[in-house]
Write an enzyme that holds these catalytic residues in place. Structure first.
Site, PDB file in Angstrom:
ATOM      1  N   GLU A  45       0.839  -1.200   0.000  1.00 16.28           N
ATOM      2  CA  GLU A  45       0.000   0.000   0.000  1.00 16.28           C
ATOM      3  C   GLU A  45       0.877   1.254   0.000  1.00 16.28           C
ATOM      4  O   GLU A  45       1.850   1.347   0.746  1.00 16.28           O
ATOM      5  CB  GLU A  45      -0.891  -0.024   1.253  1.00 16.28           C
ATOM      6  CG  GLU A  45      -1.922   1.077   1.332  1.00 16.28           C
ATOM      7  CD  GLU A  45      -2.869   0.915   2.516  1.00 16.28           C
ATOM      8  OE1 GLU A  45      -3.857   1.657   2.586  1.00 16.28           O
ATOM      9  OE2 GLU A  45      -2.619   0.026   3.374  1.00 16.28           O
ATOM     10  N   LYS A 114      -9.163   3.260  -2.586  1.00 12.28           N
ATOM     11  CA  LYS A 114      -9.507   2.470  -1.408  1.00 12.28           C
ATOM     12  C   LYS A 114     -10.904   2.851  -0.920  1.00 12.28           C
ATOM     13  O   LYS A 114     -11.255   4.038  -0.854  1.00 12.28           O
ATOM     14  CB  LYS A 114      -8.468   2.700  -0.303  1.00 12.28           C
ATOM     15  CG  LYS A 114      -8.538   1.730   0.864  1.00 12.28           C
ATOM     16  CD  LYS A 114      -7.348   1.940   1.801  1.00 12.28           C
ATOM     17  CE  LYS A 114      -7.364   0.938   2.953  1.00 12.28           C
ATOM     18  NZ  LYS A 114      -6.205   1.130   3.852  1.00 12.28           N
ATOM     19  N   CYS A 175      -5.834  -3.592   2.018  1.00 13.04           N
ATOM     20  CA  CYS A 175      -5.574  -3.637   3.470  1.00 13.04           C
ATOM     21  C   CYS A 175      -6.846  -3.737   4.304  1.00 13.04           C
ATOM     22  O   CYS A 175      -7.403  -4.817   4.469  1.00 13.04           O
ATOM     23  CB  CYS A 175      -4.745  -2.412   3.879  1.00 13.04           C
ATOM     24  SG  CYS A 175      -3.914  -2.632   5.480  1.00 13.04           S
ATOM     25  N   LEU A 356      22.905   0.880  31.376  1.00 17.06           N
ATOM     26  CA  LEU A 356      22.685  -0.534  31.703  1.00 17.06           C
ATOM     27  C   LEU A 356      22.685  -0.691  33.218  1.00 17.06           C
ATOM     28  O   LEU A 356      23.728  -0.575  33.864  1.00 17.06           O
ATOM     29  CB  LEU A 356      23.784  -1.391  31.068  1.00 17.06           C
ATOM     30  CG  LEU A 356      23.628  -2.910  31.143  1.00 17.06           C
ATOM     31  CD1 LEU A 356      22.375  -3.371  30.400  1.00 17.06           C
ATOM     32  CD2 LEU A 356      24.865  -3.602  30.555  1.00 17.06           C
ATOM     33  N   SER A 357      21.502  -0.960  33.792  1.00  9.32           N
ATOM     34  CA  SER A 357      21.356  -0.942  35.251  1.00  9.32           C
ATOM     35  C   SER A 357      21.584  -2.290  35.900  1.00  9.32           C
ATOM     36  O   SER A 357      21.717  -2.377  37.115  1.00  9.32           O
ATOM     37  CB  SER A 357      19.946  -0.460  35.608  1.00  9.32           C
ATOM     38  OG  SER A 357      18.980  -1.430  35.224  1.00  9.32           O
ATOM     39  N   GLY A 358      21.565  -3.372  35.103  1.00 14.24           N
ATOM     40  CA  GLY A 358      21.640  -4.704  35.684  1.00 14.24           C
ATOM     41  C   GLY A 358      20.280  -5.316  35.930  1.00 14.24           C
ATOM     42  O   GLY A 358      20.179  -6.415  36.484  1.00 14.24           O
ATOM     43  N   VAL A 360      16.106  -6.241  34.380  1.00 17.97           N
ATOM     44  CA  VAL A 360      15.527  -6.925  33.227  1.00 17.97           C
ATOM     45  C   VAL A 360      15.348  -5.989  32.035  1.00 17.97           C
ATOM     46  O   VAL A 360      15.651  -6.349  30.894  1.00 17.97           O
ATOM     47  CB  VAL A 360      14.164  -7.563  33.617  1.00 17.97           C
ATOM     48  CG1 VAL A 360      13.374  -7.960  32.372  1.00 17.97           C
ATOM     49  CG2 VAL A 360      14.391  -8.780  34.499  1.00 17.97           C
ATOM     50  N   SER A 362      16.722  -2.934  31.000  1.00 17.96           N
ATOM     51  CA  SER A 362      17.903  -2.498  30.240  1.00 17.96           C
ATOM     52  C   SER A 362      18.650  -3.701  29.666  1.00 17.96           C
ATOM     53  O   SER A 362      19.240  -3.614  28.583  1.00 17.96           O
ATOM     54  CB  SER A 362      18.830  -1.635  31.112  1.00 17.96           C
ATOM     55  OG  SER A 362      19.314  -2.364  32.224  1.00 17.96           O
TER      56      SER A 362
END
Length: 706
Positions: A45, A114, A175, A356-358, A360, A362
């Site tokens: 489309e 359309k 669509c 990066l925090s450690g 889940v 990040s």
């Protein structure tokens, strides 16, 4: 006599307003279709201008440049001897329509507007286009001079019609028209249309592929026929990722399946199918044939061209295939990773910067970049020259060839652990270990000097020094002290994103990645303008539950043992003081609800369209074995109070990959006020009234039992 037809559909990674690139990808798809023997080629489309032009559709430039691309297609020798079905906006009698332009050998056969526009969720087609409402009717469309000079046609048919070739009949279903209660293929099929062509601009959402496949197969199960679906793929400039899944089906079976996620900009599917299979399938159904005998006819545009050959007896027909679906872990590992790749190469930046925090969230974001690196290496290994050229441009090394995902990750991802006095050694170790295992360039730094400096300014001006609750401070002080840490991390992240590569004598800057999940956004469990503020957020449309599934998938697929410890640790912001060196703060305790409950609230609020009272009524039954009516009421009221108080945060939410049906994205998907009466007095009074009635009834029941 010929009866087998070879048809082609495709998935193209078009980019809004990239007319040059879009033209080249369209030409390449037509060339591949012809090489595979196809006589009809269907594209996505609005493929000429790119689907996501949004308010650029208002501009006459968009219409002009689309016509220029159409002229280039008509003029190209590549488009000769194949029916080409392309998508573009067309102005007809001063009204703008979303159209298919179908042409053959420099002649436009039909412009099909359309008839049902997508206008919910992420879609706003009625803002820019008008649906064609005159069923089975056409008008004359006067071609602009640049097209008229090429085709030697003054007018062409414009409207709801089908193509009658020498050997078959082709109809368009664009669509949304497939998703309608009374889809257009029903009436077209009853009127003898044998090939349905659906050009889509359909984006990825988790668990959506089944619905799309079921619609296509069911269309041809009930009515017979050949069904082609083309789709956009990739990120064409915003939050959506169009996930391909081009397909060809016949009589309820799939004969060709395109990839859902891929770094290939052009993917073409073909199938060779026997028209007699369609005719015999339909002839057997007496109820269908009775309905067909009463069908209103469509205008037919006669085309002096055949899709089949005279001598096709030895042409092997395509065989049915079983559709292969991705698991949730695979969908997350592939979709957002492809989206990240499109953003990286098209923004012309040098890589990503990720706090990066450690935890889940990040970690999941880091794994998505690592998955992207895997896909890039795999594409280069398979000979994808466009991906090789793009990665060399990102790295700024003309001779570079990526082979090892870890090595590539070290070049394109910088991770940073920003410790404060409230951070534990354990989270620092988890961040470091994951960075080592994926190969990112890792930095570890302390933010305490910056925090002390900012608080020192406040104390100097006010003469007061705020304290954490653990040290005797109020809740206001406690929250403000947490927010200072969080916001300074955002400032530091952007400084390092701009100058990290400079400090290493490398070119360019880095895109800052956010890592707030959809559940935290919904509740507002984030600090405004902290590390949730970034350039893009690949997990912002994904629930905590699904992210944990993804982490488990990465643990096994990529062999990253650091993820085991991350999964086993309760989520925490680590913004309050440690207790004897241990983390005392957890996300679920702070929020007052579990992530599983939050996902349920989110789906009921958005997908089920439930306000506070309706949500209470639904949860009474869903949670009847776990909670009393009073507990359900308390949970619902707590959620809506928190949600409405924090809704203002959604106005500044980082652009996030759209993957979930209950996303609170305020930009286009979830349009709501951001200043509420947070007490919801009328609504909560209705809930309280019901709770009192239920409690009274329960007491009466107990009394009668005694």
């Amino acid at each position: 006599m010929g009866r087998k037809v070879t048809v082609a559909t495709c998935a193209l990674n078009q980019w809004a307003l990239d007319f040059e690139g879009n033209l080249q990808r369209i030409l390449k798809s037509i060339e591949i279709a012809k090489q595979k023997g196809a006589k009809y080629r269907l594209g996505p489309e609005l493929e000429i201008c790119g689907y996501g032009c949004w308010d650029h559709y208002y501009e006459s430039d968009t219409l002009l440049h689309s016509l220029q691309v159409l002229a280039a297609l008509l003029e190209s020798p590549v488009t000769q001897d194949i029916i080409c079905d392309v998508g573009m906006p067309v102005m007809h009698r001063n009204v703008r329509y979303n159209c298919r332009v179908i042409f053959l050998n420099r002649k436009i056969l039909l412009i099909r507007p359309k008839m049902a526009l997508a206008n919910e969720g992420n879609y706003r087609e009625q803002r820019w286009f008008t649906p064609w409402s005159r069923s089975r009717q056409t008008e004359e469309h006067f071609l602009p001079r640049m097209i008229r000079d090429l085709t030697k046609q003054e007018t062409v048919p414009f409207g709801d019609a089908v193509l009658a070739t020498q050997d078959t009949c082709i109809g368009s279903e664009i669509c949304e028209e497939l998703w309608m209660p009374h889809s257009l293929h029903i009436d077209m099929g009853l009127d003898g249309v044998e090939i349905f062509a659906n050009a889509s601009g359909s984006h990825h959402m988790l668990r959506k592929a089944h619905a799309r496949v079921d619609l296509v197969t069911m269309a041809t199960t009930k009515n017979g026929g050949i069904y082609l679906l083309a789709n956009q793929k990739g990120c064409d400039g915003d939050r959506l990722y169009y996930d391909g899944c081009a397909m060809i089906a016949m009589n309820g079976s799939v004969f060709a399946q395109g990839s859902q996620f891929s770094l290939d900009d052009v993917e073409v599917l073909t199938a060779t199918l026997d028209l007699e299979d369609v005719r015999s399938y339909r002839a057997e159904s007496s109820s269908r044939n009775l309905a067909a005998s009463r069908a209103s006819p469509y205008p037919r545009v006669k085309v002096d061209f055949a899709l089949s050959c005279h001598e096709d007896l030895l042409e092997p027909p395509s065989e049915p295939v079983e559709w292969k679906y991705h698991s949730i872990g695979e969908e997350i590992s592939l979709g957002p990773a492809c989206w990240l790749w499109d953003f990286l190469r098209r923004s012309q930046q040098g890589g990503f910067f990720l706090p990066l925090s450690g935890g889940v969230d990040s970690a999941a974001t880091a794994c998505l970049v690592y998955s992207m690196c895997h896909q890039v290496c795999e594409a280069v290994k398979n000979g994808n020259q466009e991906v090789l050229a793009d990665v060399r441009a990102v790295i700024n090394q003309a001779s570079y060839t990526p082979e090892d995902p870890r090595e590539l990750c070290g070049r394109v991802l910088t991770t940073c652990y920003m410790a404060s006095e409230n951070s534990s050694q354990e989270t620092s170790d988890r961040a470091r270990d994951l960075a080592q295992q994926i190969g990112s360039h890792h930095i570890s730094l302390g933010i305490d000097p910056a925090v002390k400096a900012v608080l020192g300014i406040f104390s100097l001006v006010t003469g007061r020094r705020p304290l954490f609750a653990a040290h005797g401070g109020s809740s206001r002080e406690n929250l403000a002290l947490q927010n200072v840490q969080a916001r300074l991390r955002m400032v530091i992240a952007y400084l390092f994103a701009q100058l990290s590569l400079w400090s290493r004598d490398a070119r360019g800057g880095l895109l800052v990645l956010g890592s707030t999940n959809v559940d935290e956004s919904l509740l507002g469990y984030l600090t405004k303008y902290d590390c949730s503020s970034a350039d893009i957020n690949p997990i912002g449309g994904i629930s905590k539950t699904d992210l944990r599934t993804f982490i488990q998938f990465c643990l096994q697929r990529f062999q990253l043992p650091a993820l085991q410890r991350i999964l086993a640790t309760p989520p925490t912001a680590e913004l309050e003081p440690l207790a004897d060196g241990q983390v005392s703060q957890t996300d679920e305790k702070d929020m007052g609800m579990t992530y599983a409950e939050l996902s349920i609230f989110g789906r009921l609020r958005k997908t089920a369209k439930a306000g506070p009272y309706s949500m209470f009524c639904k949860l009474l039954h869903m949670w009847r074995d776990a909670f009393t009516p009073r507990q359900v009421a308390d949970k619902v009221e707590h959620f809506f109070s928190k949600y409405s108080t924090n809704r203002h945060k959604m106005t500044t939410l980082t652009p996030a990959y759209h993957a979930e049906s209950y996303s609170p994205d305020d930009n286009r998907f979830d349009l709501r006020p951001f200043l509420y009466r947070a007490g919801w007095p009328w609504q909560f009074r209705c809930i309280e009234s019901q709770v009192l009635q239920l409690e009274r009834r329960e007491r009466q029941h107990l009394d009668s039992a005694d």
